[in-house]
Every structure is written in C-alpha cells, then in structure tokens.
Write a protein that holds these residues in place. Sequence first.
Motif, PDB file in Angstrom:
ATOM      1  N   THR A  59       0.827  -1.206   0.000  1.00 35.18           N
ATOM      2  CA  THR A  59       0.000   0.000   0.000  1.00 35.18           C
ATOM      3  C   THR A  59       0.859   1.252   0.000  1.00 35.18           C
ATOM      4  O   THR A  59       0.737   2.090  -0.881  1.00 35.18           O
ATOM      5  CB  THR A  59      -0.956  -0.007   1.199  1.00 35.18           C
ATOM      6  OG1 THR A  59      -0.222  -0.338   2.378  1.00 35.18           O
ATOM      7  CG2 THR A  59      -2.055  -1.036   1.015  1.00 35.18           C
ATOM      8  N   GLY A 251      -4.937  -7.810  -5.653  1.00 31.96           N
ATOM      9  CA  GLY A 251      -5.305  -6.806  -6.644  1.00 31.96           C
ATOM     10  C   GLY A 251      -4.151  -6.188  -7.397  1.00 31.96           C
ATOM     11  O   GLY A 251      -4.353  -5.235  -8.153  1.00 31.96           O
ATOM     12  N   PHE A 257      -8.582  -9.603  -8.357  1.00 32.61           N
ATOM     13  CA  PHE A 257      -8.045  -9.581  -6.994  1.00 32.61           C
ATOM     14  C   PHE A 257      -6.993 -10.669  -6.818  1.00 32.61           C
ATOM     15  O   PHE A 257      -6.001 -10.478  -6.142  1.00 32.61           O
ATOM     16  CB  PHE A 257      -9.183  -9.767  -5.984  1.00 32.61           C
ATOM     17  CG  PHE A 257      -8.777  -9.452  -4.571  1.00 32.61           C
ATOM     18  CD1 PHE A 257      -8.670  -8.132  -4.146  1.00 32.61           C
ATOM     19  CD2 PHE A 257      -8.514 -10.463  -3.660  1.00 32.61           C
ATOM     20  CE1 PHE A 257      -8.293  -7.829  -2.837  1.00 32.61           C
ATOM     21  CE2 PHE A 257      -8.140 -10.172  -2.357  1.00 32.61           C
ATOM     22  CZ  PHE A 257      -8.032  -8.854  -1.947  1.00 32.61           C
ATOM     23  N   LEU A 323      -8.902  -2.250   0.470  1.00 31.85           N
ATOM     24  CA  LEU A 323     -10.267  -2.386  -0.028  1.00 31.85           C
ATOM     25  C   LEU A 323     -11.020  -1.058   0.019  1.00 31.85           C
ATOM     26  O   LEU A 323     -11.737  -0.700  -0.918  1.00 31.85           O
ATOM     27  CB  LEU A 323     -11.007  -3.448   0.787  1.00 31.85           C
ATOM     28  CG  LEU A 323     -10.460  -4.878   0.672  1.00 31.85           C
ATOM     29  CD1 LEU A 323     -11.156  -5.801   1.659  1.00 31.85           C
ATOM     30  CD2 LEU A 323     -10.601  -5.412  -0.750  1.00 31.85           C
ATOM     31  N   GLU A 324     -10.860  -0.313   1.109  1.00 29.75           N
ATOM     32  CA  GLU A 324     -11.591   0.950   1.259  1.00 29.75           C
ATOM     33  C   GLU A 324     -11.142   2.006   0.268  1.00 29.75           C
ATOM     34  O   GLU A 324     -11.920   2.879  -0.120  1.00 29.75           O
ATOM     35  CB  GLU A 324     -11.432   1.461   2.688  1.00 29.75           C
ATOM     36  CG  GLU A 324     -12.165   0.610   3.721  1.00 29.75           C
ATOM     37  CD  GLU A 324     -11.732   0.912   5.147  1.00 29.75           C
ATOM     38  OE1 GLU A 324     -10.948   1.879   5.341  1.00 29.75           O
ATOM     39  OE2 GLU A 324     -12.176   0.189   6.060  1.00 29.75           O
ATOM     40  N   HIS A 325      -9.888   1.956  -0.162  1.00 29.31           N
ATOM     41  CA  HIS A 325      -9.358   2.948  -1.108  1.00 29.31           C
ATOM     42  C   HIS A 325      -9.267   2.407  -2.528  1.00 29.31           C
ATOM     43  O   HIS A 325      -8.665   3.048  -3.392  1.00 29.31           O
ATOM     44  CB  HIS A 325      -7.989   3.439  -0.635  1.00 29.31           C
ATOM     45  CG  HIS A 325      -8.039   4.249   0.626  1.00 29.31           C
ATOM     46  ND1 HIS A 325      -8.148   3.681   1.881  1.00 29.31           N
ATOM     47  CD2 HIS A 325      -8.022   5.591   0.822  1.00 29.31           C
ATOM     48  CE1 HIS A 325      -8.175   4.634   2.789  1.00 29.31           C
ATOM     49  NE2 HIS A 325      -8.107   5.804   2.182  1.00 29.31           N
ATOM     50  N   ASP A 326      -9.844   1.236  -2.788  1.00 22.08           N
ATOM     51  CA  ASP A 326      -9.881   0.627  -4.119  1.00 22.08           C
ATOM     52  C   ASP A 326      -8.499   0.648  -4.779  1.00 22.08           C
ATOM     53  O   ASP A 326      -8.335   1.137  -5.908  1.00 22.08           O
ATOM     54  CB  ASP A 326     -10.904   1.333  -5.015  1.00 22.08           C
ATOM     55  CG  ASP A 326     -11.104   0.603  -6.347  1.00 22.08           C
ATOM     56  OD1 ASP A 326     -10.837  -0.616  -6.401  1.00 22.08           O
ATOM     57  OD2 ASP A 326     -11.499   1.267  -7.338  1.00 22.08           O
ATOM     58  N   GLN A 328      -6.934  -1.855  -5.886  1.00 25.56           N
ATOM     59  CA  GLN A 328      -6.964  -2.692  -7.092  1.00 25.56           C
ATOM     60  C   GLN A 328      -7.344  -1.846  -8.300  1.00 25.56           C
ATOM     61  O   GLN A 328      -6.721  -1.955  -9.362  1.00 25.56           O
ATOM     62  CB  GLN A 328      -7.961  -3.839  -6.919  1.00 25.56           C
ATOM     63  CG  GLN A 328      -8.080  -4.713  -8.167  1.00 25.56           C
ATOM     64  CD  GLN A 328      -9.142  -5.795  -8.041  1.00 25.56           C
ATOM     65  OE1 GLN A 328      -9.530  -6.175  -6.930  1.00 25.56           O
ATOM     66  NE2 GLN A 328      -9.625  -6.302  -9.163  1.00 25.56           N
ATOM     67  N   GLY A 329      -8.352  -1.001  -8.152  1.00 24.16           N
ATOM     68  CA  GLY A 329      -8.739  -0.108  -9.245  1.00 24.16           C
ATOM     69  C   GLY A 329      -7.633   0.857  -9.600  1.00 24.16           C
ATOM     70  O   GLY A 329      -7.399   1.161 -10.781  1.00 24.16           O
ATOM     71  N   ASN A 330      -6.919   1.346  -8.593  1.00 23.99           N
ATOM     72  CA  ASN A 330      -5.800   2.254  -8.867  1.00 23.99           C
ATOM     73  C   ASN A 330      -4.692   1.533  -9.621  1.00 23.99           C
ATOM     74  O   ASN A 330      -4.077   2.096 -10.542  1.00 23.99           O
ATOM     75  CB  ASN A 330      -5.257   2.817  -7.554  1.00 23.99           C
ATOM     76  CG  ASN A 330      -4.297   3.968  -7.783  1.00 23.99           C
ATOM     77  OD1 ASN A 330      -4.676   5.036  -8.243  1.00 23.99           O
ATOM     78  ND2 ASN A 330      -3.029   3.749  -7.471  1.00 23.99           N
ATOM     79  N   SER A 411      -0.685   2.336  -4.267  1.00 23.09           N
ATOM     80  CA  SER A 411      -1.202   3.701  -4.141  1.00 23.09           C
ATOM     81  C   SER A 411      -0.468   4.676  -5.054  1.00 23.09           C
ATOM     82  O   SER A 411      -0.655   5.883  -4.947  1.00 23.09           O
ATOM     83  CB  SER A 411      -1.096   4.171  -2.691  1.00 23.09           C
ATOM     84  OG  SER A 411       0.255   4.091  -2.230  1.00 23.09           O
TER      85      SER A 411
END
Length: 431
Positions: A59, A251, A257, A323-326, A328-330, A411
Amino acid sequence: MTRPLANDLYGRHRAVLPDWLALYYDEPIEITHGEGRHVWDAAGNRYLDFFGGILTTMTAHALPEVTKAVSEQAGRIIHSSTLYLNRPMVELAERIAALSGIPDARVFFTTSGTEANDTALMLATAYRGSNQILAMRNSYHGRSFSTVSITGNRGWSPTGLSPLQTLYVHGGVRNRGPYAGLTDERFIEACVADLEDLLGHTRTPAALIAEPVQGVGGFTAPPDGLYAAFREVLDRHGILWISDEVQTGWGRTGEHFWGWQAHGENGPPDILTFAKGIGNGMSIGGVVARADIMNCLDANSISTFGGSPVTMAAGLANLSYLLEHDLQGNARRVGGLLIERLRAIGAGVDSVREVRGRGLMIGIELIKPSTGQAAPGTASAVLEAAREGGLLIGKGGGHNTSVLRIAPPLSLTVAEAEEGAAILEQALRGA
C-alpha cells in the motif's frame, strides 16, 4: 544523486552473512526510512520506490493505519503462538477465506511465501498420497528444500536433491519455447496436449503448482484461460491445483483480486498460497484450502510465529485500507497508463524486446540487439542508472536476469508513474 556514504557496513555484511545472499548495486545502499512511495538511504538520497521490497510494501511506506495498528497491538501483547486463541488471527482468516473464492475454506498462517508453499506441498502430497508434483518451467516458489525442488529456474535452484519428484510443464512463458509462434488458442491447445502426454507416462501426481504470473521468472504469463484448460485435465485425474499468489494476490494485477481469476472458468484453485503484500512489510504468509484438504493431516501441528498478533493486526489494517481505497482499481488505472508509457519508450530502444504485465506488475525484457539474446549486463546497467536517477526497480527472468521488474506500491499516483517512466527512459537510453 549523491553516492552512498562511505562506511564499513558492507564489509561487516560480507564478514558475517553468506556469500550467496544477493545485494543490489555495485555500491549497495542502506535504506533507512520511507514514506508513501519513497524511501531514503543512509546518505540522505531520496528514491521513488518501484519495487517495494520485492512486491511487499503493497500500500505505502509508513502507512499510518498500519503503523498505528502495529503499535497498539504491540502495546497489548506481541506474541502467544497458535496454542492460544488469537482474535486478530481469526478475524484476518475470516476475511481472507471469504475473499479467496474457495468454498468451505480454512486458512493457515505462516511467516513467508516459502513456508506457505512448503505447507501447500505437504497438504497436497498427504491428501493425494503421492510425492509427484507438476510445476511450470521458469517458475519460482521459494528457498526451502521442498520449494527449491519444484522451482523451474536454474538461477534459483541450488541443489538437485529433492524430497519430491517434479515434472515440468510448458505454458508459463508465452514468448519463448517451442510454442511461442502459435496463436493464443493454439498455444493453450499445445500446452494441454503436452500435459496430457506427460500424464500418460507417469504415476498420478498430487498437484500442479503454478504462479498465474511468474514473478522471479520475469513477470511472464500464459494467455488467459490456460490454467482453466489445465484444470479440466487435472480434475479428470484427481490432481489438485495450487495457485501461488505470493506475488499476484491482493489486486496487484488490477483486473483481478487474485491471479487465478484470469483462468477461473472452472472455479477457484483447490489450494491458494499468499504472502508479501498482505503484511505491507510485516512477515505474513499463508495457505487457503478446502476444509477436507486442510484437515487431512493426521498429526498435531502448531506455528510459533505464524499468525502473530502483531502481524495479524498489520494485515487487517492493510487489507482494510486496500479495499476501502480501491487500490486494485488504482493498480488497473495507473498501471495501465504506466505500461503504455513504457511501451512507447521501449519502441524507441533497440535493446527492449518486450514490455509486458498487468496492473502494477510490469516487466521489461532486454536483449542484445545484434543477436536477440538475453542481456543481463544491460539489465544491471539500467538498474544502476535508474538508482542514480532516483528510482529503485528490480530484475529477474529465466534467461540470466535480463528482465527489469517494476512493482510499486498500489497507491502510486499518475504523477509518480510519469516521473518513474521518465527516469527509466533515461536509464534505458543511456545503457
């Protein structure tokens, strides 16, 4: 970038630690602290970290949520072993079991990916009553006696002695070997045919162990669907599938994931192993398996350090943040931009054979332009030049470590991705 401070730490290192304990750089650096996506060495030099302690700082460095959880737990109790109930361990196991996709899952915690894979091999061989293991060529699964024996990469396999009989399968590397020129569909067909043929000449193996994306092997991967096709064959023979997610989990690949989900048409693996990123630097590894497999052992066992209250607290905080800051999407968004930027750079550099990867797991394969052969010397030169420019990267690959490995914390920002790409461009052109 200034040179590292002259000191005797390197000499002291050489005097008391093994010669085979690898160090990066002609003048090794001591990393003293970090924050976000950056670290500093003992000379005060600041680096953008594109390797995260081998994909472990998942992270961010010094993530407040994780450091707070570690501090608070350490203030209560640091250690008890698995002989006592451990609330953080149960809570993290519950979350990982739910995320794994494996039905009726059980989780066993270890202190490393090596130990996780070692445990998975013990479970599979005990469950199936066989000491034969299928593994992928160019693979890496750890440094223990059993995991070295299933590693299909000569550079990381120091002994041919083994407690297991290992049979190596085609498919982990898409762009080299006898099937490299085939289409993805034909490549999968050829690899499945090879597996079928191999099984016709041996006793039934206990399991196939495979990294969805080969980490130490240079971030190589088969076409999506290969392991689903393998799974059909394995199921017919009663062979288990172990997915080594030590580097691909949580992720990092952006699109999924878990790495196995790119091959998940026939469901999740029987056994999944994890480590590295979940602890964000704390020593956590583990195994997830169906209850009947996990519970097949007929002897007592414990773990002295696996599931430590402090590491479990770190894992819970880190997973929650992810999970809260996504993230994986980033990884999908920023990683996609970074891959395209690096491919554009590579198109103009003769020594770049391929830029490949998914999310924030990217490999740059280097060759000698005159011959097309692997270029480990060039990879080492780029590694040094990138450090001089303020960027830390890794290297690997099954052909004499000629692949640059890029795996920043998830991140990573767009601006940092561009900064790192610019440093890499200068390093590649200079080398």
